[in-house]
Scaffold this motif. Structure first.
Motif, short mmCIF file in Angstrom:
data_model
loop_
_atom_site.label_atom_id
_atom_site.label_comp_id
_atom_site.label_asym_id
_atom_site.label_seq_id
_atom_site.Cartn_x
_atom_site.Cartn_y
_atom_site.Cartn_z
N ASP A 1 0.83 -1.19 0.00
CA ASP A 1 0.00 0.00 0.00
C ASP A 1 0.88 1.26 0.00
OD1 ASP A 1 -2.72 1.01 0.13
OD2 ASP A 1 -2.18 1.78 2.10
N LEU A 2 1.96 1.24 0.76
CA LEU A 2 2.90 2.37 0.77
C LEU A 2 3.55 2.54 -0.60
CD1 LEU A 2 4.68 1.84 4.21
CD2 LEU A 2 3.00 3.60 3.66
N GLY B 1 1.66 4.38 -3.23
CA GLY B 1 1.50 5.83 -3.09
C GLY B 1 0.66 6.26 -1.92
N ASN B 2 0.10 5.30 -1.16
CA ASN B 2 -0.73 5.64 -0.01
C ASN B 2 0.15 5.79 1.23
OD1 ASN B 2 -3.09 5.41 -1.56
ND2 ASN B 2 -3.05 3.20 -1.31
N ASP B 3 1.07 6.71 1.16
CA ASP B 3 2.06 6.93 2.21
C ASP B 3 1.59 8.07 3.10
OD1 ASP B 3 4.39 7.85 3.64
OD2 ASP B 3 5.61 6.72 2.22
N VAL B 4 1.54 7.84 4.41
CA VAL B 4 1.05 8.85 5.34
C VAL B 4 1.79 10.17 5.19
CG1 VAL B 4 2.55 7.97 7.18
CG2 VAL B 4 0.60 9.38 7.77
N PHE B 5 3.10 10.12 4.94
CA PHE B 5 3.87 11.36 4.87
C PHE B 5 3.76 12.02 3.49
CE2 PHE B 5 6.00 8.87 8.20
CZ PHE B 5 5.84 9.75 9.24
N LEU B 6 3.27 11.28 2.50
CA LEU B 6 3.06 11.87 1.18
C LEU B 6 1.66 12.42 1.04
CD1 LEU B 6 4.83 9.22 -1.09
CD2 LEU B 6 5.68 11.48 -0.46
N SER B 7 0.68 11.68 1.60
CA SER B 7 -0.72 12.07 1.41
C SER B 7 -1.26 12.90 2.56
CB SER B 7 -1.59 10.81 1.26
OG SER B 7 -1.58 10.06 2.47
N GLY B 8 -0.62 12.82 3.72
CA GLY B 8 -1.12 13.56 4.87
C GLY B 8 -2.25 12.85 5.59
N SER B 9 -2.64 11.65 5.15
CA SER B 9 -3.72 10.92 5.78
C SER B 9 -3.21 10.19 7.01
CB SER B 9 -4.33 9.92 4.80
OG SER B 9 -3.36 8.98 4.40
N LYS B 10 -4.15 9.78 7.85
CA LYS B 10 -3.78 9.06 9.08
C LYS B 10 -3.44 7.61 8.73
CE LYS B 10 -5.47 7.87 13.69
NZ LYS B 10 -6.60 7.91 14.61
N VAL B 11 -2.24 7.17 9.06
CA VAL B 11 -1.82 5.82 8.72
C VAL B 11 -2.45 4.82 9.69
CG1 VAL B 11 0.26 5.79 10.16
CG2 VAL B 11 0.16 4.38 8.11
N ARG B 12 -2.83 3.65 9.15
CA ARG B 12 -3.34 2.56 9.98
C ARG B 12 -2.33 1.43 9.85
NH1 ARG B 12 -8.10 4.29 7.40
NH2 ARG B 12 -8.06 2.59 5.90
N ILE B 13 -1.53 1.24 10.90
CA ILE B 13 -0.49 0.23 10.87
C ILE B 13 -1.06 -1.08 11.44
CG2 ILE B 13 1.76 -0.44 11.79
CD1 ILE B 13 2.52 2.49 11.80
N LEU B 14 -1.01 -2.13 10.65
CA LEU B 14 -1.57 -3.41 11.04
C LEU B 14 -0.47 -4.32 11.57
CD1 LEU B 14 -3.98 -5.40 11.07
CD2 LEU B 14 -3.29 -6.07 8.76
N ALA B 15 -0.60 -4.73 12.82
CA ALA B 15 0.33 -5.70 13.39
C ALA B 15 -0.05 -7.08 12.89
CB ALA B 15 0.28 -5.64 14.91
N THR B 16 0.94 -7.90 12.56
CA THR B 16 0.66 -9.21 12.00
C THR B 16 1.77 -10.18 12.38
OG1 THR B 16 0.06 -10.38 9.95
CG2 THR B 16 1.83 -8.74 9.81
N THR B 17 1.58 -11.46 12.04
CA THR B 17 2.60 -12.47 12.27
C THR B 17 2.85 -13.23 10.98
OG1 THR B 17 0.97 -14.15 12.94
CG2 THR B 17 1.89 -12.75 14.68
N VAL B 18 4.04 -13.81 10.87
CA VAL B 18 4.39 -14.54 9.65
C VAL B 18 5.03 -15.87 10.03
CG1 VAL B 18 4.70 -12.48 8.24
CG2 VAL B 18 6.64 -13.40 9.51
N THR B 19 5.04 -16.79 9.07
CA THR B 19 5.68 -18.08 9.26
C THR B 19 7.18 -17.93 9.03
OG1 THR B 19 5.52 -18.71 6.93
CG2 THR B 19 3.61 -19.18 8.33
N GLY B 20 7.90 -19.03 9.20
CA GLY B 20 9.34 -19.02 8.94
C GLY B 20 9.67 -18.75 7.49
#
Length: 266
Positions: free
Chosen positions: A82-83, A86-105
């Motif tokens: 998403d970043l 072009g949907n970058d909080v510092f480029l667009s000025g919008s409020k970023v929604r950071i999603l915490a997640t987990t991954v496999t090995g």
């Protein structure tokens, strides 16, 4: 005044490995020496030249502020794409929604399960990678790789015929502007975690949450109260739904009863 933590070195190393490039390959693409790139990645460049910052920002399609201030290793693959789009909080000025997640090995995203007993903790820890890492995780085959999935256990009877205790798998939504009513799991400050039919009223910046069970009245929440929205994808239920008759089946049954009554008259 608290000092600002920067992630330049770790982000540069993370993004290079994400693109499966060696230091030699990336240095060649950027037009810098391998020694300079190695110094950046290992934190030996305390004040990176602005030219190098801009060079990397252009190559990785992210703003300089994002490369410096956000720990990209904590973001999901979906959010990084998403970043890059072009949907970058510092480029667009919008409020970023950071999603915490987990991954496999193998760096494949898990599906985390939020059972009823974890709901209270999830409201306070949905953005905390440490809390998310404590949730049960699993994998399902043949799911599209361009979506992030999470499973939530339901409570109550507001969404019958989906009974309480069922499991809803939802895909994470970045764009909340629905064109039509959509079944979703909504995480809010005041209402907690709700599985509802959701509509978005753009002019009012509010959501309407409606239960399928007509005994429950729809209610509105402001967009500012919403923390996450997960679009319904699949459900898992622990019991078979109660069998119900269609109007056609009822009509055929009545017709059969009438026919038998006519036979008795004869």
């Amino acid at each position: 005044m608290r000092s600002q933590k920067y992630f330049w070195a770790s982000n540069l190393r993370f993004l290079r490995k994400r693109k499966k490039l060696s230091q030699d390959e990336l240095a060649e693409k950027l037009g810098v020496t391998r020694a300079k790139l190695n110094a950046h990645e290992n934190g030996r460049s305390k004040s990176p030249p602005i030219d190098d910052l801009l060079l990397c920002a252009d190559f990785f399609r992210m703003s300089v502020d994002t490369l410096l201030r956000i720990d990209l290793s904590k973001l999901s693959e979906l959010k990084i794409r998403d970043l890059e789009a072009g949907n970058d909080v510092f480029l667009s000025g919008s409020k970023v929604r950071i999603l915490a997640t987990t991954v496999t090995g193998n760096n494949e995203e898990n599906i985390e399960l939020v059972p009823i007993k974890a709901k209270a903790g999830y409201l306070g820890g949905y953005g905390d990678p440490e809390f998310i890492s404590t949730l049960p995780v699993f994998q399902l085959p043949n799911l599209p790789k361009d979506k992030k999935y999470r499973m939530f256990q339901t409570e109550g009877d507001s969404m019958l015929p989906v009974p309480g205790g069922s499991y809803i798998i939802g895909s994470y939504l970045m764009d909340w502007k629905f064109s039509k009513e959509t079944p979703c799991v909504v995480v809010t400050e005041n209402e907690g975690i709700s599985f509802k039919m959701v509509s978005f009223m753009e002019e009012e910046r509010t959501f309407i949450l409606r239960s399928i069970n007509p005994l429950y009245e729809p209610f509105r929440i402001r967009a500012e109260e919403v923390r996450e929205i997960w679009k319904f994808e699949y459900s898992m239920i622990r019991e078979l739904p109660t069998e119900t008759l269609t109007l056609q089946q009822i009509g055929l049954g009545i017709a059969e009863i009438n026919r038998k009554l006519e036979d008795l008259k004869l």
